[in-house]
Design an enzyme around this catalytic site. Structure first.
Site, PDB file in Angstrom:
ATOM      1  N   GLU A  86       7.957   5.523   1.524  1.00 39.61           N
ATOM      2  CA  GLU A  86       7.456   6.709   2.241  1.00 39.61           C
ATOM      3  C   GLU A  86       8.265   7.092   3.480  1.00 39.61           C
ATOM      4  O   GLU A  86       7.725   7.645   4.444  1.00 39.61           O
ATOM      5  CB  GLU A  86       5.966   6.530   2.619  1.00 39.61           C
TER       6      GLU A  86
ATOM      7  N   ARG B 130      -3.290   9.578  22.922  1.00 38.90           N
ATOM      8  CA  ARG B 130      -2.820   9.928  21.586  1.00 38.90           C
ATOM      9  C   ARG B 130      -3.414  11.238  21.083  1.00 38.90           C
ATOM     10  O   ARG B 130      -4.615  11.451  21.184  1.00 38.90           O
ATOM     11  CB  ARG B 130      -3.182   8.828  20.604  1.00 38.90           C
TER      12      ARG B 130
ATOM     13  N   TRP C 160      -8.620  15.649   6.963  1.00 37.04           N
ATOM     14  CA  TRP C 160      -7.710  15.549   8.099  1.00 37.04           C
ATOM     15  C   TRP C 160      -7.043  16.885   8.439  1.00 37.04           C
ATOM     16  O   TRP C 160      -6.031  16.930   9.128  1.00 37.04           O
ATOM     17  CB  TRP C 160      -6.678  14.437   7.869  1.00 37.04           C
TER      18      TRP C 160
ATOM     19  N   HIS D 208      -2.809  -4.377  11.017  1.00 34.92           N
ATOM     20  CA  HIS D 208      -2.978  -3.711  12.313  1.00 34.92           C
ATOM     21  C   HIS D 208      -2.573  -4.610  13.461  1.00 34.92           C
ATOM     22  O   HIS D 208      -2.529  -4.180  14.606  1.00 34.92           O
ATOM     23  CB  HIS D 208      -4.433  -3.264  12.471  1.00 34.92           C
TER      24      HIS D 208
ATOM     25  N   ILE E 205       0.819  -1.218   0.000  1.00 32.95           N
ATOM     26  CA  ILE E 205       0.000   0.000   0.000  1.00 32.95           C
ATOM     27  C   ILE E 205       0.855   1.271   0.000  1.00 32.95           C
ATOM     28  O   ILE E 205       0.349   2.366  -0.245  1.00 32.95           O
ATOM     29  CB  ILE E 205      -0.980  -0.021   1.190  1.00 32.95           C
TER      30      ILE E 205
END
Ligand code: GLN
Ligand code: ZN
Length: 740
Positions: free
Chosen positions: A470, A501, A547, A680, A417
């Site tokens: 990335e 967070r 975002w 995840h 991805i």
């Protein structure tokens, strides 16, 4: 509460993220529970003082949380999931519910309506038995405020919202209704002894309630309203249907959002007739811009033509949890940008100013803002857009043929991805470079080396379509925002995302344009290392928009188009440079969906157009990929189809092939890469498991339409898991290729 101003909640993480630091230290065993609690009560006190100093006489109680208000509510209602009942220590149980441990998986987290805050999802089932209520937290905080001389108003998430957000079926929800109402009744009877007003938050009432919801609403507030002084708050949209019911119940008043729900104005007449009080949510709790005070004052006067001032008060549109604390640490922001801004502390002052102007007829002292947000070149470009700019020049079938000829990929091509593990080393290098502690040359060498190793690894396990990894990006939106005109970045603009967070969203304050290529250098370098295609990697306009804190002086759709043009230029630069596969990620495409059904078509239209505008510049032999992170596509599949991407990768690994079936059902013709494993989790599926997963996909879509990839970027994973999992994925794919 006659006439006082209140807020619907204040951020709690601390202006310097004190709570975050304390929590993480506590979890690491570096500080004790009493030290943590000491810091927490210090924060509460500071926040109450801030409210008082700006003229708020009744401060917010129970808006504080050590982790999440929904989790607190489960404790208060006696609704903790049974699976944690083996943990006797309440505080250990609390944090284990939130974060899990070696035996207990953490509770699921999901987004609080259309915000970026995540709450813990209550786990209910048909036989669920509630334990005794436990109002200690509320009572203690109330007394704590009292001891410091503060009058408090108690915030509590209401039963309708608690049930609506719980993980269970509609039938179970209905079956549990009586029990939930009984818990709330006992709770309110207990809280009644404090003598404080209670604001019950019911944001789920803005989500198109049906007649059955509304009849339960009536039962609920007929009952609860008779027990003590309660207000009901809704926000993020209008709540006309619910308001019509609530005015017939014995509650004291309503707090409604007039920023994101101007249709609430249509409820004024019925509120007026009912003799209820109204707290007018007029200061935006969702965004960071200064309030247009004179416009707000006009709205207030309009409302006052319906409802006498004695029954009105002024508040924030929702909790201020969703915005940063204070401008006082923003030393690096330009004055021009700062002039536009108002964070939580500044919003308290705005509230006070408006309140004085409205209730005491004090003149508004409006400073003129002369920040130039307009770029005529951008405006001209937008005006010159033609319908053809939204359309790829060739239909998919012809593009697919060109891709075949150009790339000559095997059946079931393998790819990833985009991001590869972000090691501590990489992060440090980026930080040092940003702080000017590293020369550009050293930084570039380091990045090149990381890219080279990443490409070599992908080649070594024989992945067909490569990525550069990335490594230069801290965040998929920030990276682009930093290079685009129209964006600014705060030094301390943290907003709680969940638990400890926080995120620091970019400020999109002016017209957007791209001074120069943003990704070309790294993509071209990566492509120079291999004959295999290396995907160019961009973030899509809708995700960049969703975002960020977006300017509110023009429609979001206009802003989205400006970003789209910038991304379009990048797509074009990449293809001119020979990068013929370009992925435009739309991870947050779905997050922008309006809460109200009747607004969705409009959003879909402009979101779709923005994506098309950014990608339709791709020539016939440029293959456009996109990626979407979530897994509910049923309601948006037609829009996804219309995005006309040549390849889409999606997150399906956790739901088997149920989601993929939606693609098959609508006759989706473009190619799809349904994630074959869940990134995840640190768990590594073996080759057989991956094979089974791929076979399951093949039952739904034909091989020529499928790509094989993980379900999201790998940046949060370690290298060793990544290597093993990807290598298993490629081996499994090859085995299947031989058999079909
Ligand atoms: N290309 C991005 C990555 O791989 C996509 C991230 C995302 O979907 N959230 O990290
Ligand atoms: Zn993703």
């Amino acid at each position: 509460m006659t006439n006082p101003t209140v807020v619907l909640g204040f951020p709690r993480i601390g202006e310097k993220r004190e709570l975050k630091i304390a929590l993480e230290n506590y979890w690491k065993g570096l500080i004790s529970l009493s030290e943590l609690q000491h810091i927490a009560s210090g924060l509460r006190l500071r926040h109450w003082e801030l409210q008082r100093d700006s003229g708020i006489k009744t401060v917010s109680i129970n808006d504080f949380s050590l982790y999440d208000n929904m989790l607190d509510l489960m404790v208060i209602l006696g609704a903790e999931p049974e699976r944690f009942s083996d943990i006797f220590d309440p505080i250990r149980r609390y944090f284990t519910m939130a974060r899990g441990d070696s035996i207990h998986t953490a509770m699921e987290m999901t987004k609080w309506f259309n915000t970026n805050y995540h709450y813990l999802v209550p786990e209910l089932h048909a036989q669920f038995t509630f334990k005794a209520i436990n109002p200690t937290k509320i009572i203690q905080e109330y007394h704590e405020a009292k001891a410091h001389g503060f009058e408090g108003v108690i915030h509590l998430i209401g039963p309708m919202t608690f049930l609506a957000l719980s993980k269970c079926t509609e039938t179970i929800r209905q079956a549990l209704f009586d029990k939930v109402l009984a818990q709330y009744s006992t709770l309110l009877e207990t809280l009644n002894t404090l003598g404080a007003s209670i604001i019950i938050h019911e944001p789920s009432l803005v989500c198109d309630p049906n007649p059955s919801d509304l009849s339960l609403l009536k039962i609920t507030y007929d009952r609860l309203g008779s027990l003590t002084k309660i207000w009901v708050a809704t926000y993020f949209e209008h709540s006309q249907e619910a308001t019509a019911v609530l005015v017939t119940t014995p509650i004291v008043g309503l707090a409604l959002d007039f920023v994101h729900g101007d249709a609430n104005l249509q409820s004024l007449e019925s509120i007026a007739k009912s003799n209820k009080c109204l707290a007018i949510g007029i200061i935006d709790g969702r965004n960071v811009w200064k309030n247009n005070l004179s416009q707000s004052l006009e709205t207030l006067y309009e409302i006052a033509t319906f409802i006498p001032k004695e029954r009105l008060s002024i508040t924030t549109s929702c909790s201020l949890l969703h915005i940063p604390y204070s401008l006082k640490y923003e030393t690096t922001l330009s004055e021009e940008v700062k002039l536009l801004l108002s964070f939580a502390e500044e919003k308290l002052i705005e509230l006070n100013v408006l309140s004085h102007a409205f209730f005491k007829d004090k003149p508004l002292n409006i400073e003129t803002i002369d920040t130039n947000r307009i770029d005529t070149a951008v405006r001209q470009r937008i005006d010159a857009i033609t319908p053809m700019d939204y359309k790829r020049p060739y239909p998919f079938a012809l593009r697919q043929q060109s891709a075949h000829d150009l790339f000559d990929l095997p059946i079931l091509p393998t790819t990833t991805i985009g991001s590869f593990p972000q090691t501590e080393d990489i992060r440090k290098i980026r930080q040092k470079f940003k702080k000017g502690m590293l020369s550009e040359e050293t930084y570039n060498d380091f990045m090149k080396k990381a890219i080279q190793e990443c490409i070599e690894f992908q080649l070594s396990i024989d992945i067909d379509v490569l990525v550069h990894g990335e490594f230069e990006r801290n965040d998929m939106v920030e990276y682009f925002g930093e290079q685009l005109k129209g964006f600014a970045f705060t030094a301390n603009g943290w907003v709680q995302s969940y638990g400890s967070r926080c995120v620091k969203p970019p400020l999109l304050y002016a017209d957007v344009s791209r001074p120069k290529a943003m990704t070309l250098k790294w993509s071209a370098y990566a492509q120079s290392l291999s004959n295999r295609p290396v995907k160019g990697m961009l973030t899509g306009p809708v995700t960049i928009l969703n975002w960020s804190f977006v300017r509110d002086d023009q429609p979001r759709s206009d802003t989205a188009k400006q970003i789209a043009l910038a991304i379009r230029d990048e797509v074009n630069d990449l293809q001119q440079e020979g990068i013929k596969m370009i992925q435009v990620d739309e991870a947050a495409f779905k997050e922008g969906y309006p809460l109200r059904q009747n607004k969705r078509a409009d959003y879909e239209q402009w979101a779709l157009e923005s994506f098309l505008l950014s990608t339709a510049v791709a020539e016939r032999d440029t293959q456009i990929h996109t990626h979407m992170c979530y897994s509910e596509f049923t309601d948006i599949i037609k829009t996804i189809e219309a995005m006309d991407a040549d390849v889409i990768s999606i997150e399906t690994s956790r739901s088997g092939n149920r989601l993929l079936k939606i693609f098959a059902e609508v006759g989706y013709t473009q190619e799809v890469g349904p994630g074959v494993y869940d990134i995840h989790s640190p768990r590594i599926p073996d080759i057989e498991e991956m094979e089974r997963q791929i076979y399951a996909l093949l039952e739904v879509l034909p091989a020529h339409q499928l790509w094989i990839n993980p379900d999201c970027g790998l940046k949060t994973r370690g290298w060793s898991e990544t290597k093993e999992a990807l290598s298993n994925m490629v081996i499994a794919t090859k085995k299947i290729r031989q058999k079909i």
